[in-house]
Structure formats: structure tokens, C-alpha cells
Design an enzyme around this catalytic site. Structure first.
Site, short mmCIF file in Angstrom:
data_model
loop_
_atom_site.label_atom_id
_atom_site.label_comp_id
_atom_site.label_asym_id
_atom_site.label_seq_id
_atom_site.Cartn_x
_atom_site.Cartn_y
_atom_site.Cartn_z
N HIS A 49 0.83 -1.21 0.00
CA HIS A 49 0.00 0.00 0.00
C HIS A 49 0.86 1.26 0.00
O HIS A 49 0.58 2.22 -0.72
CB HIS A 49 -0.92 -0.02 1.23
CG HIS A 49 -1.66 1.25 1.45
ND1 HIS A 49 -1.29 2.17 2.41
CD2 HIS A 49 -2.74 1.79 0.81
CE1 HIS A 49 -2.12 3.19 2.37
NE2 HIS A 49 -3.00 3.00 1.42
N GLU A 52 2.22 1.91 -3.42
CA GLU A 52 1.20 2.52 -4.30
C GLU A 52 1.13 4.03 -4.08
O GLU A 52 1.00 4.80 -5.03
CB GLU A 52 -0.15 1.85 -4.02
CG GLU A 52 -1.34 2.52 -4.65
CD GLU A 52 -2.39 2.87 -3.61
OE1 GLU A 52 -2.78 4.05 -3.55
OE2 GLU A 52 -2.82 1.96 -2.88
N GLU A 129 -4.15 8.05 7.64
CA GLU A 129 -5.08 7.08 7.04
C GLU A 129 -5.37 5.95 8.02
O GLU A 129 -6.51 5.51 8.17
CB GLU A 129 -4.49 6.54 5.74
CG GLU A 129 -5.47 5.80 4.87
CD GLU A 129 -4.88 5.38 3.53
OE1 GLU A 129 -5.59 4.68 2.79
OE2 GLU A 129 -3.71 5.73 3.23
#
Length: 412
Positions: A49, A52, A129
Site C-alpha cells: 500500500h 502505491e 489514514e
């Protein structure tokens, strides 16, 4: 319409998939990397992640600002997401700008700079996040749920990673991970819209020339375990998640038997759960069921939120509906579920973004393109006995439950 579909494989192993829709003016591009969080080793949790995120932070020839400006200059939309089993870089642009968008995507997956100062900044973003997910009751209860389903396995760990794991990542970690997984054998380039296959192949050969062939990445087999988890949190409602060992991608017939089951049981306003739990008893506003397939496993999930003092009653009623589902299915229920699938399939065929994702996913998972006609042929051959057998197989597995609210569930 398979005549619109074309596939080629470059010398380095990169698979090129196109679906021509000549009546539209745009294209949707998906570059699928067959690597997600379940491919991470211990200590790497969250790196797929994080990687990305770094796609947006500059390459050897483009700064982060230049990447943003180039996409805006062609009126394009660009984004990416990470799942348990794949990472997808995608774009939607006018057909005339397809090659320009493709050039940027090719650059970021082959030449990301991984500058330490950008890593440090993005670390802070991902921390936020993670914090947001911890503050979101739905995210939190599903995280605990999957922790139980796949205990101590990559599939059971959060895709975002943890603050402890992601703070250790540096440039060398990203270079090592991309060197191992970001190769032509793990990539599928799928484009749908007003597109010329031969032109895309020619352009891809040029743009992805530095992508090494490599080897297909492997992961440890998943094992469904199950268990119960409780999160004591003062909320307006209590949420209950129930799960059973579902159906994987391995067998198409079983997969669509399970999809029909999920629709009949809790997939719409006429479903059994909606009609009984919500309409008749008024126990929940949101209630439903679905199957989440993976390469070698699956999770059949039932969800509902209710008043705190109704949790035990909700669980008891769900248990009764599960028992009923494994005993009898009416033909009219099957017909309604078939129609839902057919309608959704046919309407989705008009969308370039869906079509691009569909052909890419088909090849990444099944190694072939599966047309809507083939899917409907499978669906139409499924009988009531198949659905009952599927229900018995799924609901006989060990139950997994997760509760978030002030009161725990006494048992299931």
C-alpha cells in the site's frame, strides 16, 4: 462479444488486453500488479500500500508536481488502490490521449524515485489514514473480523499495515519489493474503450521495455480459522459481523452458486434477511450478505447493525434464517437473483472503466476472458439443489463473529 476482445503477450512476459468499444470517445486503462498485502513477509506489512502511494511522488524524470500537471493537461483522471491480492494503477482519458496517459503509468511503475524526503512525508499521510480507519467503527470491526478469519496470516492483517511496520520503510525496502514483484510476469495491462489493439501493443513494447520478465510471485496458502472478537465502544448502534468459510475463485460454478446464495439470502430488498430482519422485525436498518473470493479461499459475510438491547435477538434471528436457507430455496427466488446478475452485467458492459477492470481481473485470476454470455450460461444451469448444497457447505463451517458496541454477544 468476444470479437471486440484481443490479447497479446510481449517478449518480456507482459500481458496486453484490450476491449474495443468504438462508439465511445474515451478509454479506461488498468495496470494490474498481481501483488497485494498477502504477498508481504513478516515485517513488511503495509509496504504494498505504501508503494502505491509513492507512485504519485516522482520518478527519475518527472517530479510529483509534473505528474499531476501532465495528467491535468490531458484532462485525465488517475489513481491507484491496493488490495489483498493486487495493486491497480488506473486512468480514464479521452482516446486521443491514451498513449500520453500510458506513458506516465509506465514511468511510475518502472522508475519511481523513492526519495527519502518523499517517503518521510507520505509516512505521515498514511499514519493519518491508519488513524482514520481506527476511528471508523465499520473499518475497525471488519479489521478485527478478518484478524479472526485468517488469524496470524497475511490475509488477516490490515492492508494499511501498522504504525510500527511502516515507520521502518526506506528507499531500499521499496527497491527490494519492486525488484521482487514488479515484473512483467506479474503485470496485466488492460484497456477498454475506443482503442486499437495493435497500436497499444506497439506502444507498450516501447514504454515497458525496461520491465524485466521476472517470475510470478507466490504467497502462502490461506487457512480459514474463525473465532470471536469484541470491541467495546460507545456508539449509537451495535454492529454484528458474522462470517463463514466462503468460496474461492478456483471453481467458477461454485463461485456463482455462492453469488446466487448471497443475493437470495441478503443481496437486495426482496432478500430473506432484508424482508425478515428489517421489514418484519424492524431489528436493523442495514442488513445483508456477500461472498468475498480470494485465489484459494473465501469469506461469506453477514452484516447488521441494531439497537444495543436487541443484539441477542438479532443473533438468534440470523441463526434461524441461516438454518432456513440451508433447507429450502424457491424457484422465484432463483429467478429474481438471476435477473439481478443479468441486469447488473448488461448495464456494466456500457462502462469503459468496468470493462477494463473486468478483462484485467479475468486474466489475473482465471487466465482467460469470461464473457457475460458464459457467466449467464453458468447461472442458468444452477439449480435449487446446488444452492442448498452450497448453503450447507458454507454454514457448516466454523462461524466467525465480530461485535462493536457497548455489549458483547453471549454466543453464536
Amino acid at each position: 462479444m468476444k470479437e471486440n476482445f484481443n490479447v497479446s503477450k510481449l517478449k518480456n512476459g507482459l500481458t496486453i488486453l484490450t476491449y474495443n468499444m468504438p462508439y465511445v470517445n474515451s478509454v479506461a486503462i488498468n495496470l494490474i500488479a498481481k501483488v497485494g498485502s498477502r504477498y508481504e513477509n513478516p515485517g513488511e506489512e503495509g509496504i504494498a500500500h505504501f508503494l502505491e502511494h509513492m507512485a504519485f511522488k516522482g520518478t527519475k524524470t518527472r517530479t510529483a508536481k509534473q505528474i499531476a500537471e501532465e495528467f491535468d493537461s490531458i484532462g485525465g483522471h488517475f489513481n491507484a488502490y491496493t488490495g489483498h491480492e493486487k495493486t491497480v494503477y488506473y486512468s480514464r482519458v479521452l482516446s486521443e490521449n491514451c498513449n500520453k496517459a500510458l506513458a506516465i503509468i509506465a514511468d511510475i511503475v518502472q522508475n519511481s524515485a523513492f526519495a527519502e524526503e518523499e517517503i518521510a512525508k507520505e509516512y505521515q499521510v498514511i499514519l493519518q489514514e491508519i488513524a482514520h480507519a481506527q476511528d471508523n467503527p465499520d473499518d475497525l470491526v471488519y479489521e478485527k473480523f478478518y484478524n479472526s478469519v485468517f488469524k496470524d496470516q497475511p490475509l488477516g492483517k490490515p492492508i494499511l499495515g501498522t504504525s510500527k511496520t511502516i515507520e521502518t520503510f526506506n528507499r531500499d525496502h521499496f527497491l527490494k519489493f519492486t525488484g521482487k514483484h514488479y515484473n512483467a510476469e506479474n503485470f496485466y495491462l488492460s484497456i477498454a474503450g475506443n482503442v486499437d489493439h495493435e497500436e497499444i501493443v506497439k506502444e507498450a513494447e516501447r514504454l515497458f521495455s525496461s520491465l524485466t520478465q521476472g517470475e510470478k510471485s507466490n504467497f502462502s496458502p490461506a487457512k480459514y480459522i474463525g473465532g470471536h472478537s469484541f470491541i467495546n465502544k460507545d456508539l449509537e448502534q451495535t454492529t454484528l459481523i458474522l462470517g463463514f468459510e466462503g468460496t474461492s475463485y478456483i471453481n467458477l460454478e461454485r463461485l456463482y452458486q455462492t453469488q446466487l446464495l448471497a443475493i437470495i439470502f441478503g443481496g437486495g430488498m426482496s432478500s430473506r434477511l432484508f424482508q425478515h430482519i428489517r421489514e418484519k422485525l424492524g431489528l436493523a436498518y442495514a442488513v445483508g450478505s456477500y461472498n468475498s473470493p480470494y485465489f484459494d479461499s473465501g469469506v461469506f459475510t453477514i452484516y447488521a447493525s441494531t439497537a444495543h438491547d436487541k443484539l441477542e435477538l438479532l443473533a438468534a434471528e440470523l441463526k434461524n434464517e441461516i438454518k432456513r436457507m440451508a433447507e429450502q430455496v424457491k424457484q422465484e427466488e432463483i429467478e429474481r437473483a438471476r435477473t439481478q446478475i443479468r441486469s447488473n452485467l448488461q448495464m456494466a458492459q456500457e462502462k469503459v472503466a468496468y470493462k477494463s477492470e473486468e478483462i484485467g481481473k479475468n486474466y489475473a485470476v482465471f487466465g482467460k476472458y469470461i464473457s457475460p454470455e458464459e457467466i449467464m450460461e453458468i447461472i442458468m444451469n444452477i439449480k435449487a439443489a446446488d444452492i442448498i448444497q452450497t448453503a450447507n457447505r458454507i454454514f457448516s463451517s466454523s462461524a466467525t463473529s465480530a461485535v462493536i458496541g457497548p455489549n458483547n454477544l453471549s454466543g453464536f
